[in-house]
Scaffold this active site. Structure first.
Site, PDB file in Angstrom:
ATOM      1  N   HIS A 135       3.671  -2.445   3.093  1.00 37.18           N
ATOM      2  CA  HIS A 135       3.812  -1.164   2.615  1.00 37.18           C
ATOM      3  C   HIS A 135       5.203  -1.002   1.820  1.00 37.18           C
ATOM      4  CE1 HIS A 135       0.747  -0.921   5.648  1.00 37.18           C
ATOM      5  NE2 HIS A 135       0.212  -0.025   5.046  1.00 37.18           N
TER       6      HIS A 135
ATOM      7  N   ASP B 174       0.739  -1.238   0.101  1.00 40.30           N
ATOM      8  CA  ASP B 174      -0.083  -0.102  -0.087  1.00 40.30           C
ATOM      9  C   ASP B 174       0.947   1.280  -0.082  1.00 40.30           C
ATOM     10  OD1 ASP B 174      -2.309  -1.687   0.160  1.00 40.30           O
ATOM     11  OD2 ASP B 174      -3.076  -0.831   2.130  1.00 40.30           O
TER      12      ASP B 174
END
Length: 283
Positions: free
Chosen positions: A250, A105
């Protein structure tokens, strides 16, 4: 860009998101055949998983699919039917066999995303990248690199806001602008989206469906945004490994050097344990 998560508020939001319900069984989603080995994984190839924890770590010859071009069997681009309006995000993909999905992300980030792409390329596997429009707008080359390697590029809003606090027009702007950036760079809008902080509401489900996207959450949260240490991130992935699992990590939103290092360690172990690392495909 702001840091991806905050401490107590983040945990509260995650509990609220998980309260939406258990994992959704979606019959219109399957593993992409380009990520599927040319032969099935036999029982002899894969050690039995323990009741709690990852499958045993077995070294051996790489499976043939790890040596095939990642996009060799990728189906041509098409416009799938508009998805239904869901009442909870997809958290688990039970219909993809002995496979797992890795997702990242907040990027693309020119400092960390290239290293993650390089590791995925080294092992010839694909992942999902949920990008923020404000990051993607300035890094279209990284979006194209993701697509060229066969990764799925999803929508993670424009500025990473708390979606339930926004009006419908504001949600549409956050999702719509990001889809436009992806469309300009790749020639097609994203088919998947993920709410920042895992905070969904009815408006986001409706607007996401109107934009042609399915909502994708996750099964295993590495909590790498807390920078808990590379070893801790690795352990969380391996402890949570199971068929159909979607792992959240991430590639932006802060110091992601631990996330980069952890991927280099857990990815070969997952593969050597018999897992396919795949991406979902809309049917």
């Amino acid at each position: 860009m702001r840091s991806d998560h905050t401490g107590t508020g983040r945990r509260t939001l995650l509990r609220a998101a998980l309260g939406l319900g258990a994992a959704t069984v979606v019959h219109l989603i399957a593993a992409d055949p380009a990520s599927t080995p040319s032969r099935p994984v036999r029982a002899a190839d894969t050690p039995p998983a323990a009741a709690a924890g990852p499958p045993g770590h077995v070294r051996g010859r790489p499976a043939p699919y790890r040596l095939e071009p990642m996009t060799a069997n990728t189906p041509p681009r098409f416009a799938p039917a508009r998805p239904p309006v869901r009442v909870r995000p997809i958290e688990h993909l039970p219909g993809i066999g002995h496979s797992m999905v890795l997702s990242f992300d907040d990027g693309p980030d020119p400092l960390y995303t290239p290293d993650i792409l390089a590791t995925l390329r080294e092992h010839r596997v694909r992942a999902m990248f949920f990008v923020c429009g404000e990051m993607a707008d300035g890094n279209p080359d990284l979006l194209r690199e993701m697509a060229d390697d066969g990764h799925v590029v999803g929508n993670h809003s424009w500025s990473h806001p708390l979606i339930p606090k926004l009006s419908r027009p504001a949600i549409r702007d956050e999702l719509g602008r990001t889809s436009e950036v992806v469309d300009r760079a790749l020639g097609a809008p994203p088919l998947w989206y993920r709410a920042p902080y895992g905070a969904w509401n009815r408006n986001s489900f409706e607007i996401g469906a109107e934009l042609g996207m399915e909502p994708m959450a996750w099964t295993v949260d590495t909590l790498d945004w807390k920078t808990p240490g590379t070893g801790t991130i690795v352990r969380r992935v391996l402890d949570g490994a199971a068929p159909g699992v979607v792992v959240l990590s991430h590639d932006a939103g802060g110091d992601r050097s631990q996330s980069v290092a952890a991927l280099r360690r857990y990815l070969p172990r997952l593969l050597d344990s018999g897992y396919r690392i795949t991406v979902p495909r809309r049917l």
